[in-house]
Design a protein around this motif. Structure first.
Motif, mmCIF file in Angstrom:
data_model
loop_
_atom_site.group_PDB
_atom_site.id
_atom_site.type_symbol
_atom_site.label_atom_id
_atom_site.label_comp_id
_atom_site.label_asym_id
_atom_site.label_seq_id
_atom_site.Cartn_x
_atom_site.Cartn_y
_atom_site.Cartn_z
ATOM 1 N N ALA A 216 120.948 118.717 47.765
ATOM 2 C CA ALA A 216 120.249 119.328 46.592
ATOM 3 C C ALA A 216 121.483 120.833 46.382
ATOM 4 C CB ALA A 216 119.004 118.873 46.987
ATOM 5 N N ARG A 250 113.627 110.893 47.072
ATOM 6 C CA ARG A 250 114.727 111.478 46.564
ATOM 7 C C ARG A 250 114.638 110.342 44.709
ATOM 8 N NH1 ARG A 250 121.934 112.000 45.546
ATOM 9 N NH2 ARG A 250 121.352 111.906 43.296
ATOM 10 N N ILE A 255 114.109 115.158 43.608
ATOM 11 C CA ILE A 255 113.509 115.802 45.259
ATOM 12 C C ILE A 255 111.768 116.206 45.002
ATOM 13 C CG2 ILE A 255 113.775 117.042 47.399
ATOM 14 C CD1 ILE A 255 116.369 115.371 46.654
ATOM 15 N N ALA A 326 119.259 117.386 42.766
ATOM 16 C CA ALA A 326 119.991 116.415 43.589
ATOM 17 C C ALA A 326 121.502 116.585 42.309
ATOM 18 C CB ALA A 326 119.976 115.323 43.565
#
Length: 327
Positions: A216, A250, A255, A326
């Motif tokens: 991320a 995710r 996230i 992400a």
């Protein structure tokens, strides 16, 4: 301002009168809840100092952005709320940071509260040092070890409070946000290893990754501080015999990180306030600066994310949601 427990403003200084336009004769009978938006309940004994951003309704009908701090006080031998009002300044920082001006622009209650909190650990340290100094030849090895451990624990508490103050002062000077792409598994495992040295003998921290790619774009220092504070909270209030869990998920480009403990839970009336600086719930007998969860929320909001909680007896879940991290 001075506000008595029925919500009436019984005193306002010259600066408040200038800011709001209310004259002394007018504001004497004003209800504070009609003057400020989203004011917490004032019909009980004042809690430990709390600060937040809101708006002030002026005499001519304008809504001014203000920072408000509420602390315990007295008025003519009555219990009362002392309300400090500061006009908000336009923020030239990250767009989410303005929602936490109450955190990074705390008034003098910060130093008053923290200096009070310093007294207990310092007293315990001095007691242990005195015992070791006076009775070193009489203490058993076990008692000496206990005294040394007490000193280590209290030094840790002081260090944490100083660290919180240092963070707030840095944020006051410059709300920084420097994201880089990294694997959350590495960061979280490093934090967990730090805590495993502090956990109780029967308490374990279990990490569960529900994503193959948990990389991320985050500010490492800010996310680390947020997770550290949430884990510390879980250790303090969770069951000493049950695991603390961290769950990472995710969904598309988002996230989600959950920190879960199996303690007594947070009372429903306290849940809306736990992220307020200095707030303490009715059943909170533990000591600390009262800034940890406020700082955690500030760190996540700088990511343009959010943090929330669900709590019932036997399980409390703090959830960090990082939108688009992400991507």
């Amino acid at each position: 301002l001075c506000v008595i427990l029925d919500g009436r403003i019984v005193y306002g200084n010259r600066k408040f009168r200038t800011l709001s336009g209310y004259g002394f004769n007018n504001h004497k009978q004003l209800d504070a809840r009609e003057v400020f938006d989203n004011l917490p309940s004032l019909d009980g004994s004042p809690r430990l100092a709390q600060s937040f951003a809101t708006s002030l309704l002026t005499v001519d009908g304008q809504h001014l952005g203000v920072d408000v701090a509420i602390a315990a006080g007295s008025w003519q031998e009555q219990v009362a709320h002392i309300v400090t009002v500061t006009s908000s300044k336009p923020a030239a920082q990250h767009p989410q940071a303005e929602t936490d001006d109450h955190l990074i622009a705390l008034p003098r209650e910060l130093m008053v509260t923290v200096s009070h909190e310093f007294r207990t650990p310092l007293s315990l340290i001095m007691t242990s040092v005195d015992m070791l100094d006076r009775y070193a030849d009489r203490l058993t090895p076990q008692r000496r070890t206990q005294r040394l451990q007490e000193i280590r624990v209290q030094v840790g508490r002081l260090t944490k409070m100083l660290d919180d103050i240092n963070f707030i002062m840095r944020e006051q000077a410059d709300a920084h946000f420097h994201p880089v792409r990294l694997h959350l598994s590495d960061l979280i495992q490093e934090i967990v290893e730090q805590f495993r040295q502090q956990a109780l003998p029967f308490q374990e921290i279990v990490v569960q990754f529900e994503c193959d790619d948990c990389a991320a774009h985050i500010d490492r220092n800010l996310l680390e501080r947020a997770l550290y504070n949430l884990l510390l909270n879980a250790m303090q209030y969770g069951s000493p015999l049950d695991d603390i869990r961290i769950r990472v998920r995710r969904t598309d480009e988002d996230i989600t990180i959950d920190v879960i403990d199996q303690g007594e839970g947070i009372a429903a009336e306290d849940q809306p306030h736990v992220f307020e600086a200095f707030y303490r719930g009715k059943n909170n007998e533990l000591e600390g600066s009262g800034l940890g969860l406020s700082i955690a929320r500030h760190c996540i909001r700088l990511h343009n994310g959010s943090i929330g909680l669900t709590s019932v007896p036997g399980e409390t879940v703090f959830t960090i949601h990082l939108t688009g991290a992400a991507a």
